[in-house]
Design an enzyme around this catalytic site. Structure first.
Site, mmCIF file in Angstrom:
data_model
loop_
_atom_site.group_PDB
_atom_site.id
_atom_site.type_symbol
_atom_site.label_atom_id
_atom_site.label_comp_id
_atom_site.label_asym_id
_atom_site.label_seq_id
_atom_site.Cartn_x
_atom_site.Cartn_y
_atom_site.Cartn_z
ATOM 1 N N GLN A 17 -2.007 -32.863 -7.003
ATOM 2 C CA GLN A 17 -1.082 -33.905 -6.556
ATOM 3 C C GLN A 17 0.400 -33.663 -6.841
ATOM 4 O O GLN A 17 1.245 -33.913 -5.980
ATOM 5 C CB GLN A 17 -1.503 -35.261 -7.169
ATOM 6 C CG GLN A 17 -0.639 -36.395 -6.693
ATOM 7 C CD GLN A 17 -1.060 -37.788 -7.091
ATOM 8 O OE1 GLN A 17 -0.295 -38.719 -6.946
ATOM 9 N NE2 GLN A 17 -2.265 -37.983 -7.580
ATOM 10 N N GLU A 140 -2.969 -35.912 -14.603
ATOM 11 C CA GLU A 140 -2.251 -37.183 -14.637
ATOM 12 C C GLU A 140 -2.334 -37.952 -15.967
ATOM 13 O O GLU A 140 -1.330 -38.223 -16.613
ATOM 14 C CB GLU A 140 -2.817 -38.057 -13.501
ATOM 15 C CG GLU A 140 -2.332 -39.487 -13.485
ATOM 16 C CD GLU A 140 -0.865 -39.609 -13.146
ATOM 17 O OE1 GLU A 140 -0.460 -39.107 -12.099
ATOM 18 O OE2 GLU A 140 -0.118 -40.229 -13.931
ATOM 19 N N ASP A 169 1.801 -37.312 -11.974
ATOM 20 C CA ASP A 169 1.682 -36.424 -10.814
ATOM 21 C C ASP A 169 2.812 -36.616 -9.799
ATOM 22 O O ASP A 169 3.747 -35.835 -9.737
ATOM 23 C CB ASP A 169 0.337 -36.660 -10.128
ATOM 24 C CG ASP A 169 -0.821 -36.047 -10.904
ATOM 25 O OD1 ASP A 169 -0.567 -35.195 -11.772
ATOM 26 O OD2 ASP A 169 -1.968 -36.415 -10.633
ATOM 27 N N GLY A 248 13.067 -55.770 -19.554
ATOM 28 C CA GLY A 248 14.506 -55.951 -19.756
ATOM 29 C C GLY A 248 14.730 -57.200 -20.586
ATOM 30 O O GLY A 248 13.909 -57.561 -21.419
ATOM 31 N N GLY A 249 15.824 -57.875 -20.321
ATOM 32 C CA GLY A 249 16.128 -59.067 -21.103
ATOM 33 C C GLY A 249 15.576 -60.347 -20.482
ATOM 34 O O GLY A 249 15.844 -61.436 -20.972
HETATM 35 N N1 COA Z 1 -5.458 -16.486 -4.041
HETATM 36 C C1 COA Z 1 -6.025 -16.008 -5.178
HETATM 37 N N2 COA Z 1 -5.999 -16.670 -6.348
HETATM 38 C C2 COA Z 1 -5.395 -17.869 -6.347
HETATM 39 C C3 COA Z 1 -4.793 -18.416 -5.204
HETATM 40 C C4 COA Z 1 -4.840 -17.672 -4.018
HETATM 41 N N3 COA Z 1 -4.305 -18.125 -2.883
HETATM 42 N N4 COA Z 1 -4.294 -19.609 -5.532
HETATM 43 C C5 COA Z 1 -4.557 -19.797 -6.820
HETATM 44 N N5 COA Z 1 -5.221 -18.737 -7.320
HETATM 45 C C6 COA Z 1 -5.695 -18.552 -8.688
HETATM 46 C C7 COA Z 1 -4.568 -18.433 -9.677
HETATM 47 O O1 COA Z 1 -4.034 -17.157 -9.682
HETATM 48 C C8 COA Z 1 -5.277 -18.799 -10.965
HETATM 49 O O2 COA Z 1 -6.057 -17.702 -11.392
HETATM 50 P P1 COA Z 1 -6.107 -17.182 -12.928
HETATM 51 O O3 COA Z 1 -6.286 -18.390 -13.791
HETATM 52 O O4 COA Z 1 -7.281 -16.256 -12.933
HETATM 53 O O5 COA Z 1 -4.845 -16.507 -13.233
HETATM 54 C C9 COA Z 1 -6.213 -19.886 -10.456
HETATM 55 O O6 COA Z 1 -6.410 -19.700 -9.083
HETATM 56 C C10 COA Z 1 -5.604 -21.284 -10.582
HETATM 57 O O7 COA Z 1 -5.624 -21.624 -11.851
HETATM 58 P P2 COA Z 1 -5.147 -23.051 -12.340
HETATM 59 O O8 COA Z 1 -3.911 -23.515 -11.663
HETATM 60 O O9 COA Z 1 -5.029 -22.953 -13.814
HETATM 61 O O10 COA Z 1 -6.311 -24.014 -11.841
HETATM 62 P P3 COA Z 1 -7.276 -24.980 -12.647
HETATM 63 O O11 COA Z 1 -8.109 -25.627 -11.609
HETATM 64 O O12 COA Z 1 -7.990 -24.328 -13.757
HETATM 65 O O13 COA Z 1 -6.293 -26.066 -13.303
HETATM 66 C C11 COA Z 1 -4.560 -27.717 -13.270
HETATM 67 C C12 COA Z 1 -5.753 -27.108 -12.537
HETATM 68 C C13 COA Z 1 -3.952 -28.744 -12.342
HETATM 69 C C14 COA Z 1 -5.041 -28.392 -14.562
HETATM 70 C C15 COA Z 1 -3.537 -26.606 -13.614
HETATM 71 O O14 COA Z 1 -3.183 -25.976 -12.410
HETATM 72 C C16 COA Z 1 -2.267 -27.121 -14.278
HETATM 73 O O15 COA Z 1 -2.259 -27.444 -15.458
HETATM 74 N N6 COA Z 1 -1.157 -27.135 -13.524
HETATM 75 C C17 COA Z 1 0.137 -27.504 -14.046
HETATM 76 C C18 COA Z 1 0.303 -28.985 -14.210
HETATM 77 C C19 COA Z 1 -0.090 -29.719 -12.979
HETATM 78 O O16 COA Z 1 0.509 -29.577 -11.941
HETATM 79 N N7 COA Z 1 -1.130 -30.553 -13.109
HETATM 80 C C20 COA Z 1 -1.752 -31.238 -12.001
HETATM 81 C C21 COA Z 1 -1.062 -32.339 -11.576
HETATM 82 S S1 COA Z 1 -1.832 -33.060 -10.170
#
Ligand code: COA
Length: 416
Positions: A17, A140, A169, A248-249
């Site tokens: 998000q 979130e 988010d 607020g107030g």
């Molecule tokens: N082709 C190949 N690999 C891809 C890709 C693509 N097009 N797009 C993503 N990937 C890979 C990345 O390289 C990564 O691989 P790695 O961990 O082996 O290096 C993986 O997919 C994505 O990892 P990640 O973003 O850590 O996903 P996750 O599902 O484990 O975690 C979150 C999800 C949201 C918790 C994490 O992305 C995060 O903390 N993001 C930052 C804060 C944030 O935005 N939070 C979400 C708010 S909605």
């Protein structure tokens, strides 16, 4: 009609998000947003909480309108090569992967800056760079807890509570959009791109700034006069949860209206605005309160503010929330009905203003979404459907100069 961000090309390397909310906003205002997704699966929200089998979930469609979708495996050499071409001709790259993911993929800030020194690289992370939690993945509610929202939300006798509003988010995405637009204006002056980073914790805290105000007031004087704990209850050394008190107030509270016993949203928010005391008394049929020393000033009212709210509730008992607001608005009293999602979805004013929009989608039929909450005199953002997975892959590859044969090969090696 031309749009302010026409000609700005954005690589949308975002998911879930926070990032998608940012790039969607920029797409509404004219940017060419190319969402880069993993072949075969794409953004995880395409599949999350599906209400129609085999059609992208609303979670995805409501955060990815007006974008293109390019599938690309950026861990394969062929995929990396395509991404590098795209980077060389883009203005912005936005990402919200977990900490270090972009570096592991081979696209550190230094490498990106080398490939395209004019490009702005914008990131969302849970915590800011160098923070002692900067290795954490964050969603979130984690951000709401880390940013001060949860400890200050809810009732004093209940646990910390998260808000339904996406403070971690979408709010972070909006902060990032401001950062990107600022960097684009900066680039016009310097010719250089830069890194823009926003953390979810910081963005939540930014919205909780009045609670940091309260922490300092509490430390200085030992109490917070606008909280329900004052003057009869106790304060500790941390900002307490204040229920539905105004921040607020101006004291305020959520008050029951006719039908509250069966309708969970038969309530209004009523604000006892200091200088509106006289109209409030007139609206409630309590003219004797106007000059009564026990009620005349905000200070005099505070010790028995909950008795005042009870009196207002008694007045509301035979009025629906809409009837009550229709009376109170004539007295210029800041108030509103508590509106359900169903009421908002069908609100004619929100439909007319383009805040609630119906969007036709190739697989879903029509769905509702929230359109631009920002209104312009010279721009009416048109909301178009989110892309199907990989819908624009061939188009984007062709625009990068790939021949039909090369595109066929990229499909063959499953790089796109
Ligand atoms: N082709 C190949 N690999 C891809 C890709 C693509 N097009 N797009 C993503 N990937 C890979 C990345 O390289 C990564 O691989 P790695 O961990 O082996 O290096 C993986 O997919 C994505 O990892 P990640 O973003 O850590 O996903 P996750 O599902 O484990 O975690 C979150 C999800 C949201 C918790 C994490 O992305 C995060 O903390 N993001 C930052 C804060 C944030 O935005 N939070 C979400 C708010 S909605």
């Amino acid at each position: 009609m031309s749009k302010p961000l026409d000609g700005i090309k954005i690589i949308d390397f975002t998911h879930v998000q926070a990032g998608p909310a940012c790039t969607q906003l920029l797409a509404w205002f004219g940017a060419d947003v190319i969402k880069v997704e993993r072949p075969g699966s794409g953004d995880v929200t395409r599949n999350q909480l599906r209400d129609i089998p085999d059609a992208d979930a609303l979670y995805f469609t409501m955060l990815n309108s007006n974008k293109k979708s390019l599938t690309l495996d950026t861990k394969k050499p062929e995929g990396k090569e395509v991404l590098e071409k795209l980077i060389r001709e883009s203005d912005v790259l936005v990402e919200n992967f977990g900490p270090g993911a972009l570096d592991r993929m081979g696209f550190s800030w230094e490498r990106l800056n080398e490939l395209n020194p004019k490009m702005i690289v914008a990131s969302v992370k849970g915590f800011s760079d160098g923070h002692h939690y900067d290795d954490l993945k964050v969603y979130e509610n984690v951000a709401q807890c880390a940013g001060g929202a949860a400890s200050t939300t809810g009732f004093w006798d209940g646990p910390p509570t998260v808000s339904a509003a996406a403070l971690g988010d979408s709010n972070t995405g909006m902060h990032l959009a401001i950062g990107i637009l600022t960097a684009l204006i900066g680039r016009d002056k310097t010719g250089k791109g830069q890194k823009v980073a926003v953390s979810m914790q910081d963005s939540v805290l930014n919205l909780c700034r009045v609670k940091l105000r309260d922490q300092q007031r509490l430390e200085r004087v030992g109490y917070l006069e606008e909280y329900p704990q004052y003057p009869h209850g106790e304060f500790s050394d941390v900002v307490p949860r204040g229920g539905n008190a105004g921040g607020g107030g101006q004291p305020g509270w959520v008050l029951k209206c006719k039908g509250w016993e069966s309708d969970p949203n038969a309530y209004i928010y009523f604000t006892v605005q200091g200088h509106a005391w006289e109209p409030i008394c007139r609206a409630l049929g309590k003219p004797e309160w106007i000059d009564d020393p026990a009620y005349k000033t905000a200070e005099a009212r505070q010790p028995h503010i909950f008795e005042i709210f009870e009196t207002i509730e008694a007045w509301l008992a035979d009025k629906t929330k809409l009837e009550a607001v229709n009376i109170l608005r004539k007295f210029d009293i800041p108030c509103a009905p508590v509106l359900s999602m169903k009421e908002l979805a069908n609100d004619p004013s929100l439909r007319a203003s383009g805040t609630i929009v119906e969007v036709p989608h190739k697989k879903r039929g029509t769905y509702l979404t929230v359109g631009s909450p920002i209104k312009f005199s010279d721009l009416k953002p048109e909301i178009t459907a989110s892309p199907l997975l990989g819908e624009h892959t061939d188009e984007v590859l062709a625009s990068l100069g790939y021949s039909k044969q090369e595109i066929f090969t990229l499909h063959e090696v499953k790089a796109v």
